[in-house]
Design a protein around this motif. Structure first.
Motif, PDB file in Angstrom:
ATOM      1  N   GLU A 168       0.644  -0.635   0.015  1.00 16.18           N
ATOM      2  CA  GLU A 168      -0.049   0.025   0.401  1.00 16.18           C
ATOM      3  C   GLU A 168       1.113   1.502  -0.316  1.00 16.18           C
ATOM      4  O   GLU A 168       0.860   2.478   0.052  1.00 16.18           O
ATOM      5  CB  GLU A 168      -0.675  -0.152   0.931  1.00 16.18           C
ATOM      6  CG  GLU A 168      -1.759  -0.831   1.099  1.00 16.18           C
ATOM      7  CD  GLU A 168      -3.228  -0.771   2.000  1.00 16.18           C
ATOM      8  OE1 GLU A 168      -2.786   0.073   2.906  1.00 16.18           O
ATOM      9  OE2 GLU A 168      -4.446  -1.814   2.553  1.00 16.18           O
ATOM     10  N   TRP A 169       1.530   1.043   1.197  1.00 15.93           N
ATOM     11  CA  TRP A 169       2.834   2.294   0.366  1.00 15.93           C
ATOM     12  C   TRP A 169       3.661   2.827  -0.413  1.00 15.93           C
ATOM     13  O   TRP A 169       3.696   4.327  -1.602  1.00 15.93           O
ATOM     14  CB  TRP A 169       3.925   2.293   1.624  1.00 15.93           C
ATOM     15  CG  TRP A 169       5.258   3.509   1.235  1.00 15.93           C
ATOM     16  CD1 TRP A 169       5.186   4.402   2.141  1.00 15.93           C
ATOM     17  CD2 TRP A 169       5.955   3.101   0.671  1.00 15.93           C
ATOM     18  NE1 TRP A 169       6.112   4.957   1.810  1.00 15.93           N
ATOM     19  CE2 TRP A 169       7.445   3.977   0.895  1.00 15.93           C
ATOM     20  CE3 TRP A 169       6.494   1.255  -0.506  1.00 15.93           C
ATOM     21  CZ2 TRP A 169       8.574   3.698   0.383  1.00 15.93           C
ATOM     22  CZ3 TRP A 169       8.019   2.026  -0.856  1.00 15.93           C
ATOM     23  CH2 TRP A 169       8.870   2.762  -0.171  1.00 15.93           C
ATOM     24  N   LEU A 170       4.131   1.746  -1.380  1.00  8.30           N
ATOM     25  CA  LEU A 170       4.115   1.827  -2.883  1.00  8.30           C
ATOM     26  C   LEU A 170       3.391   1.883  -3.808  1.00  8.30           C
ATOM     27  O   LEU A 170       3.800   3.265  -4.610  1.00  8.30           O
ATOM     28  CB  LEU A 170       5.207   0.349  -3.356  1.00  8.30           C
ATOM     29  CG  LEU A 170       5.386   0.251  -4.242  1.00  8.30           C
ATOM     30  CD1 LEU A 170       6.939   1.484  -4.697  1.00  8.30           C
ATOM     31  CD2 LEU A 170       5.750  -0.885  -5.018  1.00  8.30           C
ATOM     32  N   ILE A 171       2.160   1.595  -3.450  1.00  2.48           N
ATOM     33  CA  ILE A 171       1.299   2.197  -4.822  1.00  2.48           C
ATOM     34  C   ILE A 171       0.702   3.395  -4.041  1.00  2.48           C
ATOM     35  O   ILE A 171       0.148   3.946  -5.320  1.00  2.48           O
ATOM     36  CB  ILE A 171      -0.407   1.315  -5.159  1.00  2.48           C
ATOM     37  CG1 ILE A 171       0.521  -0.524  -4.848  1.00  2.48           C
ATOM     38  CG2 ILE A 171      -1.040   1.479  -5.487  1.00  2.48           C
ATOM     39  CD1 ILE A 171       1.372  -0.109  -6.757  1.00  2.48           C
ATOM     40  N   GLU A 172       0.928   3.453  -2.836  1.00  4.47           N
ATOM     41  CA  GLU A 172      -0.134   5.048  -2.611  1.00  4.47           C
ATOM     42  C   GLU A 172       1.160   6.016  -2.682  1.00  4.47           C
ATOM     43  O   GLU A 172       1.142   7.562  -3.114  1.00  4.47           O
ATOM     44  CB  GLU A 172      -0.443   4.911  -1.598  1.00  4.47           C
ATOM     45  CG  GLU A 172      -0.964   6.030  -0.983  1.00  4.47           C
ATOM     46  CD  GLU A 172      -0.936   6.642   0.671  1.00  4.47           C
ATOM     47  OE1 GLU A 172      -1.557   7.564   1.009  1.00  4.47           O
ATOM     48  OE2 GLU A 172      -0.792   5.153   1.162  1.00  4.47           O
ATOM     49  N   SER A 173       2.338   6.279  -3.048  1.00  2.51           N
ATOM     50  CA  SER A 173       3.659   6.634  -2.831  1.00  2.51           C
ATOM     51  C   SER A 173       3.597   6.955  -4.599  1.00  2.51           C
ATOM     52  O   SER A 173       3.895   8.019  -5.182  1.00  2.51           O
ATOM     53  CB  SER A 173       4.814   6.108  -2.709  1.00  2.51           C
ATOM     54  OG  SER A 173       4.757   5.800  -1.534  1.00  2.51           O
ATOM     55  N   LEU A 174       3.607   5.942  -5.726  1.00  3.25           N
ATOM     56  CA  LEU A 174       2.887   6.516  -6.786  1.00  3.25           C
ATOM     57  C   LEU A 174       2.120   6.887  -7.015  1.00  3.25           C
ATOM     58  O   LEU A 174       1.913   7.324  -8.333  1.00  3.25           O
ATOM     59  CB  LEU A 174       3.533   5.120  -7.657  1.00  3.25           C
ATOM     60  CG  LEU A 174       4.716   4.119  -7.479  1.00  3.25           C
ATOM     61  CD1 LEU A 174       4.731   2.543  -8.450  1.00  3.25           C
ATOM     62  CD2 LEU A 174       5.625   4.729  -8.276  1.00  3.25           C
ATOM     63  N   GLY A 204       2.067   3.508 -13.160  1.00  2.00           N
ATOM     64  CA  GLY A 204       1.846   2.769 -12.061  1.00  2.00           C
ATOM     65  C   GLY A 204       3.101   1.621 -12.690  1.00  2.00           C
ATOM     66  O   GLY A 204       3.726   1.170 -12.211  1.00  2.00           O
ATOM     67  N   SER A 205       1.542   0.938 -13.592  1.00  2.00           N
ATOM     68  CA  SER A 205       2.394  -0.444 -14.479  1.00  2.00           C
ATOM     69  C   SER A 205       3.464  -0.389 -14.835  1.00  2.00           C
ATOM     70  O   SER A 205       4.394  -1.205 -14.840  1.00  2.00           O
ATOM     71  CB  SER A 205       1.045  -0.857 -15.167  1.00  2.00           C
ATOM     72  OG  SER A 205       0.127  -1.347 -14.290  1.00  2.00           O
TER      73      SER A 205
END
Length: 332
Positions: free
Chosen positions: A120-126, A147-148
């Motif tokens: 969640e941290w990774l996706i939210e940061s992106l 993102g992908s």
């Protein structure tokens, strides 16, 4: 969320199809070029072998070929011949991303812990990063792509630096060998597939956000209010500027293709040549400082590719996004 997951899967599928198609076209063109060159110069088999040896070794150092090689078979007519060493690397990266998403979404909880917390941290940061560039409206539509793409590029770049990539080989009947794995973005077919996939999506997003009339006006229409003779002059000037903008739009996917490919392929060549200077036992030593530099380059190039793509989209949808923000503010 389900729709975005489907869109992500479709993107990977489209990129893979484009990759295979581009690779097939490139191989056909390469084979045709070799045939013409062979006919013009009239080399015999011995001279051809000598020429190939010179290409593979310059100054006694092995050089990576510019085009991908068959991972399991050299003959393109063979069922396994279509699988290139760079293609296998890309599919491994896609598999890792899919397993990552599956593991992160396997046991969801309201209070994220462990691996879910990291995901969640990774996706939210992106998401926040691209949201700062595209705005709230556009990022909701397009984050599945950006993102992908970022995750795919950076993972493919780093997988190309792992031990075994380029050193796990298969031997041919003539005694030569071909690596079974190679960095996916060191293959121009892969970078071209991603760049031209974005170009298609760019047109789709630009037209759906602006409308076809607004899209054409954004490129050719004068910016501002003019009247009389000044209006005629502005129409002429902005018409010429629009032609230049069309050329710029056509060049963008080519620039994205070769910027990523050139940096990754150049890095591979540098490491390969430096490792050839260290002998059999100390091959890693001359390349070690540049290896850490390639770790930095791999992340930067993933960022540059997606950042430029996001900026290109923002520029064409800027007015549309502003209108969406005004409508949202009026609704509240």
């Amino acid at each position: 969320m389900a729709k975005k997951t489907i869109f992500s899967a479709l993107f990977f599928l489209l990129a893979s199809v484009g990759y295979v198609a581009a690779d097939t076209v490139a191989d056909t063109a390469h084979a045709g070029h070799d045939a013409v060159e062979h006919a013009e110069h009239g080399h015999d088999d011995a001279a051809h072998g000598e020429h190939g040896e010179h290409d593979a070794h310059e100054g006694g150092v092995h050089k990576l070929p510019l085009h991908p090689e068959g991972a399991l078979h050299d003959d393109k007519s063979h069922p396994l011949g279509i699988l290139t060493n760079s293609m296998i690397s890309v599919w491994i990266a896609v598999l890792i991303i899919l397993l990552f998403c599956r593991a992160a979404a396997g046991k969801l909880s309201m209070v994220p812990q462990g691996f879910q917390n990291f995901a969640e941290w990774l996706i939210e940061s992106l998401y926040n990063f691209f949201g700062g560039i595209l705005g709230d409206h556009l990022v909701k539509r397009t984050f599945w792509f950006f993102g992908s793409t970022f995750l795919l590029i950076i993972l493919v770049n780093y997988l190309g630096l792992l031990p075994g990539v380029g050193t796990i080989v298969r031997f041919r009947e003539d005694g030569s060998f071909a690596p079974m794995l190679r960095g996916g973005n060191a293959d121009v077919n892969m970078t071209a597939a991603m760049a031209f996939t974005f170009a298609i999506l760019w047109f789709y997003w630009a037209i759906t956000e602006n409308g076809f009339k607004g899209f054409m006006a954004h490129i050719f229409a004068p910016k501002g209010k003019f009247g009389g003779l000044m209006m005629v002059m502005m129409l002429l000037i902005f018409g010429l500027v629009g032609v230049l903008e069309v050329v710029s739009i056509g060049i963008r996917p080519v620039a994205l293709t070769f910027r990523l490919f050139g940096n990754i392929y150049g890095g591979e060549q540098t490491l390969e040549i430096l490792m050839g200077l260290g002998g059999d036992y100390l091959a890693f030593l001359p390349a070690l400082p540049f290896y850490f530099m390639e770790l930095l380059v791999g992340g930067v190039q993933a960022l540059v590719f997606t950042l430029l793509s996001a900026v290109f989209l923002k520029l064409i949808c800027e007015h549309s996004d502003h209108d969406h923000d005004e409508e949202h503010a009026e609704a509240h």
